[in-house]
Scaffold this motif. Structure first.
Motif, mmCIF file in Angstrom:
data_model
loop_
_atom_site.group_PDB
_atom_site.id
_atom_site.type_symbol
_atom_site.label_atom_id
_atom_site.label_comp_id
_atom_site.label_asym_id
_atom_site.label_seq_id
_atom_site.Cartn_x
_atom_site.Cartn_y
_atom_site.Cartn_z
ATOM 1 N N ILE A 178 0.751 -1.137 -0.007
ATOM 2 C CA ILE A 178 -0.050 -0.135 -0.019
ATOM 3 C C ILE A 178 0.952 1.348 -0.128
ATOM 4 O O ILE A 178 1.705 1.414 0.670
ATOM 5 C CB ILE A 178 -0.897 0.094 1.126
ATOM 6 C CG1 ILE A 178 -1.904 -1.340 1.121
ATOM 7 C CG2 ILE A 178 -1.730 1.158 1.517
ATOM 8 C CD1 ILE A 178 -2.825 -1.563 2.283
ATOM 9 N N PRO A 179 0.587 2.200 -0.888
ATOM 10 C CA PRO A 179 1.385 3.444 -0.845
ATOM 11 C C PRO A 179 1.474 4.209 0.564
ATOM 12 O O PRO A 179 0.301 4.102 0.893
ATOM 13 C CB PRO A 179 1.094 3.937 -1.976
ATOM 14 C CG PRO A 179 0.245 2.868 -2.875
ATOM 15 C CD PRO A 179 -0.446 2.247 -1.789
ATOM 16 N N VAL A 180 2.509 5.015 0.664
ATOM 17 C CA VAL A 180 2.465 6.073 1.656
ATOM 18 C C VAL A 180 3.015 7.331 0.922
ATOM 19 O O VAL A 180 3.836 7.171 -0.123
ATOM 20 C CB VAL A 180 3.569 5.595 2.674
ATOM 21 C CG1 VAL A 180 3.453 6.650 3.783
ATOM 22 C CG2 VAL A 180 2.970 4.376 3.337
ATOM 23 N N GLU A 181 2.407 8.465 1.493
ATOM 24 C CA GLU A 181 2.989 9.699 0.896
ATOM 25 C C GLU A 181 4.566 10.124 1.031
ATOM 26 O O GLU A 181 4.992 9.623 2.363
ATOM 27 C CB GLU A 181 2.248 10.896 1.394
ATOM 28 C CG GLU A 181 0.719 10.995 0.919
ATOM 29 C CD GLU A 181 0.128 12.336 1.606
ATOM 30 O OE1 GLU A 181 1.016 13.065 1.807
ATOM 31 O OE2 GLU A 181 -1.077 12.363 1.418
ATOM 32 N N HIS A 182 5.166 10.440 0.242
ATOM 33 C CA HIS A 182 6.433 10.618 0.372
ATOM 34 C C HIS A 182 6.679 12.256 -0.427
ATOM 35 O O HIS A 182 6.402 12.166 -1.552
ATOM 36 C CB HIS A 182 7.537 9.654 -0.153
ATOM 37 C CG HIS A 182 8.954 10.162 -0.144
ATOM 38 N ND1 HIS A 182 9.557 10.530 1.156
ATOM 39 C CD2 HIS A 182 9.842 10.366 -1.244
ATOM 40 C CE1 HIS A 182 11.026 10.733 0.835
ATOM 41 N NE2 HIS A 182 11.111 10.779 -0.324
ATOM 42 N N ALA A 218 3.333 10.514 7.904
ATOM 43 C CA ALA A 218 2.913 10.458 6.550
ATOM 44 C C ALA A 218 2.000 9.178 6.319
ATOM 45 O O ALA A 218 2.160 8.294 6.883
ATOM 46 C CB ALA A 218 4.176 9.725 5.626
ATOM 47 N N PRO A 219 0.743 9.635 5.581
ATOM 48 C CA PRO A 219 -0.440 8.976 5.729
ATOM 49 C C PRO A 219 -0.237 7.623 4.560
ATOM 50 O O PRO A 219 0.144 7.913 3.321
ATOM 51 C CB PRO A 219 -1.585 9.796 5.667
ATOM 52 C CG PRO A 219 -1.051 10.774 4.613
ATOM 53 C CD PRO A 219 0.357 11.023 5.038
ATOM 54 N N ALA A 220 -0.748 6.581 4.761
ATOM 55 C CA ALA A 220 -1.012 5.473 3.511
ATOM 56 C C ALA A 220 -2.112 6.238 2.782
ATOM 57 O O ALA A 220 -3.126 6.713 3.013
ATOM 58 C CB ALA A 220 -1.446 4.249 4.137
ATOM 59 N N PHE A 239 7.556 17.838 -4.283
ATOM 60 C CA PHE A 239 6.685 16.719 -4.850
ATOM 61 C C PHE A 239 6.256 15.909 -3.412
ATOM 62 O O PHE A 239 6.969 15.996 -2.489
ATOM 63 C CB PHE A 239 7.624 15.750 -5.581
ATOM 64 C CG PHE A 239 8.264 16.584 -6.891
ATOM 65 C CD1 PHE A 239 7.873 16.030 -8.152
ATOM 66 C CD2 PHE A 239 9.579 17.324 -6.791
ATOM 67 C CE1 PHE A 239 8.434 16.669 -9.306
ATOM 68 C CE2 PHE A 239 9.880 17.814 -7.912
ATOM 69 C CZ PHE A 239 9.631 17.566 -9.161
ATOM 70 N N ASN A 240 4.921 15.294 -3.885
ATOM 71 C CA ASN A 240 4.621 14.482 -2.698
ATOM 72 C C ASN A 240 3.744 13.438 -3.386
ATOM 73 O O ASN A 240 2.589 13.707 -4.023
ATOM 74 C CB ASN A 240 3.487 15.520 -1.846
ATOM 75 C CG ASN A 240 3.026 14.448 -0.647
ATOM 76 O OD1 ASN A 240 3.665 13.524 -0.568
ATOM 77 N ND2 ASN A 240 2.007 15.191 0.018
ATOM 78 N N GLY A 241 4.328 12.407 -3.520
ATOM 79 C CA GLY A 241 3.903 11.321 -4.361
ATOM 80 C C GLY A 241 3.624 9.933 -3.696
ATOM 81 O O GLY A 241 4.004 9.882 -2.435
ATOM 82 N N PRO A 242 3.075 9.083 -4.196
ATOM 83 C CA PRO A 242 2.946 7.734 -3.554
ATOM 84 C C PRO A 242 3.886 6.682 -3.872
ATOM 85 O O PRO A 242 4.557 6.740 -4.983
ATOM 86 C CB PRO A 242 1.471 7.251 -4.034
ATOM 87 C CG PRO A 242 1.422 7.824 -5.569
ATOM 88 C CD PRO A 242 2.058 9.202 -5.438
ATOM 89 N N ILE A 243 4.394 6.323 -2.785
ATOM 90 C CA ILE A 243 5.485 5.433 -2.674
ATOM 91 C C ILE A 243 5.158 3.926 -2.253
ATOM 92 O O ILE A 243 4.784 3.967 -0.817
ATOM 93 C CB ILE A 243 6.848 5.788 -2.269
ATOM 94 C CG1 ILE A 243 7.299 6.815 -3.034
ATOM 95 C CG2 ILE A 243 7.807 4.538 -2.286
ATOM 96 C CD1 ILE A 243 7.799 6.802 -4.196
ATOM 97 N N CYS A 244 4.959 2.880 -2.748
ATOM 98 C CA CYS A 244 4.389 1.729 -2.186
ATOM 99 C C CYS A 244 5.599 1.226 -1.212
ATOM 100 O O CYS A 244 6.696 1.156 -1.214
ATOM 101 C CB CYS A 244 4.471 0.788 -3.278
ATOM 102 S SG CYS A 244 2.743 0.093 -3.301
ATOM 103 N N TYR A 245 5.007 0.501 0.032
ATOM 104 C CA TYR A 245 5.493 -0.020 1.036
ATOM 105 C C TYR A 245 4.977 -1.491 1.392
ATOM 106 O O TYR A 245 3.935 -1.587 1.160
ATOM 107 C CB TYR A 245 5.668 0.877 2.226
ATOM 108 C CG TYR A 245 6.658 2.103 2.338
ATOM 109 C CD1 TYR A 245 8.011 1.798 2.959
ATOM 110 C CD2 TYR A 245 6.526 3.154 1.631
ATOM 111 C CE1 TYR A 245 8.836 2.723 3.058
ATOM 112 C CE2 TYR A 245 7.510 4.165 1.508
ATOM 113 C CZ TYR A 245 8.757 3.927 2.299
ATOM 114 O OH TYR A 245 9.652 4.882 2.306
#
Length: 832
Positions: free
Chosen positions: A233-237, A286-288, A333-339
């Motif tokens: 599930i991505p988290v904001e980075h 940082a939210p999922a 930049f604030n994009g989704p990165i999967c964790y």
């Protein structure tokens, strides 16, 4: 476009393109489909860093391969991947952080990763813009740096096309169907409509023997289509780009590019960007995102920046690079990165499915892409990779895992990117979750819990009435506050008795007309007689160790299999698929049931273990039911302890007289209290996993995931006595053909006074690296450090003197006999 291929790769980011490239390089006809444009997922907004640093042996190899590959792509494809080999300076503000780097150094050395240590003065001399007065030092990788994510992806895509890969954009997977021999993948053509990407209604079926999903932020949609769970599930980075820094520009007139800077204690990375800086923080809070679906309106999009959330990290950058204080912000930049919950990607066969492979959950996707493609292609084409990939296997999470769990743990994982990763680290999110019946009783006794596969499990028992300055949560790369308590627990099992809650053990029931023939071929040892047990191993087709089992034979065609608690879904999947193959080839019917949550386990061990049980069964006669005549070592009996029916197994992982007491889970609290009603008079002490780990090393008991894995055969692990070469079994010929490349040994170590090996250290002979530890700790029997690991076969003889590298120093070690404590097993076999 092709409609029949050997392999279909779904997802056109860096990971997907690497997989397609490596499969084609291995000779497989391959096709890649992407729902939008190549790199339109997380790849496009990645910072492109390529850190070689990783505490995992397998992941270190993956990262190293990527870095080496990216340097060669231009020569092969003609496309410049934009690799800036500027190096990576990982700074430390504390001695604890330097201890982390020293432990990493051994991992790096065993994987062949070059690195240097620098003092604060050396840092300042080479990079004067960096403030160093509050640093302890730094770790420097001069051979890595950063890369342009889009460029390296396009270079791998071109390399794939050059090898015949068909790469098709604007195709979305709408369904997967397994026919028994191939996958039929239904694709829908996507079209632009009002700035969004929508389905056209035009469907195409592609037939593929194998499918690989590398769907990034869309992993939850993939999971639903496949009917499985994928905890990606991505988290904001966020990262920000500053305006040019005049002092940096001036320095660069006569100097090469600054290395990537990492102030791990401040939780950020910084690198140069067109005369300015890029700051990438790993902040709290940082939210999922996209827990269930990526909205159709979200393509190569970003989230709003939350500067307040990263204010502390921004200010710490100014502290570390004072010249950055006066420069403005240029971009953000604030994009989704999967964790994933543990930060490692999910790479390998999908649970319950044939020829379906996952490559999901990449938080460091650019760094891992090249190596993932290489090693996953080996898994798919050859059956196994040259390194053990089990730590990345998607089946390390079972069906108990929920979306809520994955989201919260992934947020924690993001927050912990730069948190010190102590070997005794225990993260707190989503806990307690799975608890054994006596959990509250153990907490009352001072249990300090860890978790394995979601289960709470005592690591050690600390003081109940601890002084105000005692910190149960203290962690260290040396001996933590828990150490003396673990020593006392280990000593109790050697001198009197201890009880260990081992309910997390994986347990499977295998029965049916075909069970005996199946298990006889599935495992390498003789099957036990009814009422007896054997230790045995299931091998991969490459002849390496896939799983360790204790097999209890309950009846002629009924078996109770016990394996490691961390690998329940992993073991079930292999068992079930292997049994299905056996039945498909005409073997008798087999039923396999995962009964892990139906049975709890207490391991009772020590010289007084029989006396404790004898009081409960009220039979202290010389010919007791617990004596060797009626209850010999390596046997199983159904007994009654008070009002609790127990499947008692005469075996002990600690190497003392003992029993594993397997009980119906609902009796757990009652049985715990019953044992404690008589135990204290016999010196009974509660014991945790850390002491147990030390004790099993004194007996040279190999552990799956440490000494045992898919990169070594049972013969290399020194398990010849558990291999029956008179019968045929899966992987036998491959095991024999492999020979002995390295040998597992036990070592006694004269190490530092405040540190024990953790099982990551390099083994050295005459200045040359000759192996590595896979386990380490303290031996109460010998009063010194102990370890297990692999060395060159010519150095495996008892008495061979080696060196173990701990804290950058080499310490004396000697290869000892197998089972150095009680080598004849006299204590285990002791009669009543």
């Amino acid at each position: 476009m092709k409609t029949h291929v050997k392999a279909l790769v779904v997802g056109g980011g860096a990971v997907g393109c690497s997989i397609a490239y490596h499969l084609a390089k291995a000779g497989w006809e391959t096709m890649l489909v992407e729902r939008d444009e190549l790199t339109s997922g997380s790849t496009w907004h990645a910072a492109g860093l390529l850190p070689l640093f990783n505490m995992s042996y397998a992941t270190t190899h993956i990262h190293k391969y990527s870095v080496d590959l990216y340097k060669q792509l231009e020569a092969e494809t003609g496309l410049n991947a934009g690799f800036s080999v500027c190096g990576n300076l990982r700074m430390a503000q504390t001695q604890d952080r330097m201890d982390e780097y020293m432990l990493y150094s051994s991992v790096a050395e065993t994987a062949g990763v070059y690195h240097e240590f620098l003092t604060p003065a050396e840092i300042k001399e080479r990079w004067p813009l960096v403030r160093t007065d509050d640093l302890k030092g730094a770790l420097f990788h001069p051979q890595d740096g950063y890369i342009n994510p889009a460029d390296v992806t396009q270079a791998m895509a071109k390399g794939a096309r050059q090898r015949g890969v068909d790469i098709v954009r604007k195709l979305q997977v709408n369904g997967y169907k397994w026919t028994g021999s191939e996958w039929i993948v239904t694709l829908e053509k996507m079209v632009e409509k009002g700035g969004n990407l929508v389905g056209s209604g035009e469907l195409i079926d592609v037939h593929a023997e194998h499918v690989v999903t590398a769907t990034g932020n869309h992993a939850q949609r993939t999971a639903r289509l496949l009917g499985i769970k994928i905890p990606a599930i991505p988290v904001e980075h966020q990262f920000i780009v500053t305006e040019p820094d005049p002092m940096l520009q001036e320095w660069r007139k006569n100097n090469p590019e600054h290395p990537v800077l990492r102030d791990a204690d401040a939780k950020w990375y910084v690198r140069e960007e067109r005369g300015g800086w890029i700051l990438g923080p790993y902040e709290k809070g940082a939210p999922a995102r996209f827990l269930y679906d990526v909205p159709e309106t979200f393509r190569a999009d970003l989230f709003p920046l939350d500067l307040e959330r990263i204010e502390a990290e921004y200010m710490s950058m100014i502290h570390r690079i004072p010249s950055s204080e006066t420069v403005g912000l240029k971009d953000d930049f604030n994009g989704p990165i999967c964790y994933t919950p543990d930060g490692n990607p999910l790479v390998g066969p999908a649970p319950g499915l044939r020829n379906m492979w996952l490559a999901e959950g990449f938080s460091f996707g650019i760094t891992a892409a090249g190596g993932t493609g290489y090693y996953l292609a080996q898994l798919m084409v050859n059956g196994e990779a040259e390194i053990d990939m089990a730590s990345l296997d998607p089946k390390r999470y079972g069906n108990w895992m929920t979306t809520e769990y994955a989201a919260r743990k992934n947020e924690e994982c993001y927050d912990h990117v730069f948190i010190l990763h102590h070997p005794d680290e225990e993260r707190e999110a989503c806990r307690p979750l799975r608890t054994a019946p006596a959990y509250d009783r153990q907490i009352a006794l001072g249990a300090q819990m860890g978790q394995v596969n979601g289960w709470e499990r005592p690591n050690y028992y600390g003081p109940v009435d601890a002084p105000a300055d005692f910190d149960h949560n203290s962690r260290s790369f040396r001996r933590g506050a828990w150490w003396p308590h673990a020593v006392a627990e280990a000593q109790a099992i050697r001198d009197t008795a201890g009880i260990i809650d081992a309910s997390a053990f994986t347990k499977h029931l295998v029965r049916g007309p075909g069970a005996t023939a199946f298990l006889d071929h599935f495992t390498c040892n003789k099957l036990p007689a009814v009422g007896r047990i054997n230790l045995t191993y299931a091998l991969t087709d490459a002849g390496t160790t896939r799983t360790e089992y204790t097999i209890v034979r309950l009846a002629e065609n009924e078996y109770y299999l016990i394996s490691a608690g961390a690998w329940t879904a992993y073991d079930y999947d292999f068992l079930q698929k292997s049994a299905d193959d056996f039945m498909a080839q005409g073997g008798g019917h087999i039923d396999i049931h995962d009964v892990t949550t139906q049975w709890g386990v207490y391991a009772l061990a020590g010289p007084n273990a029989r006396a404790i049980l004898a009081e409960i069964v009220k039979d202290a006669a010389p010919d007791t039911v617990l004596g060797n005549k009626r209850f010999p070592w390596l046997s199983c009996r159904t007994i009654e302890l008070g009002m609790c029916p127990v499947r008692a197994i005469r075996v002990a992982y600690t190497g003392e007289l003992g029993w594993e007491l397997h009980y119906p889970i609902e009796f757990g609290r009652y049985l715990w209290d019953l044992i404690w009603s008589v135990g204290p008079k016999h010196g009974l002490k509660p014991v945790g996993a850390r002491a147990q780990n030390w004790l099993r090393q004194e007996k040279s008991y190999r552990a799956f995931g440490n000494e045992l894995g898919r990169d070594a055969t049972p013969m290399e692990a020194g398990l010849d006595r558990f291999i029956d070469l008179s019968k045929e079994f899966r992987g036998k010929q491959a095991m024999l053909d492999t020979g002995i490349r390295a040998k597992c040994v036990t070592l006694l170590i004269d190490g530092p006074s405040d540190t024990d090996p953790w099982g990551k250290e390099a083994l050295i002979h005459n200045g040359e690296k000759v192996g590595r530890l896979t386990s380490g700790g303290w031996s109460v029997a010998f009063g010194k450090q102990i370890g297990m690991g692999y060395v060159r076969p010519d150095l495996a003889e008892v008495g061979t003197k080696l060196k173990v590298k701990i804290q950058l120093k080499e310490w004396d070690a000697v290869v000892t006999e197998d089972s150095p404590h009680d080598p004849t097993n006299a204590r285990i076999r002791k009669d009543g």
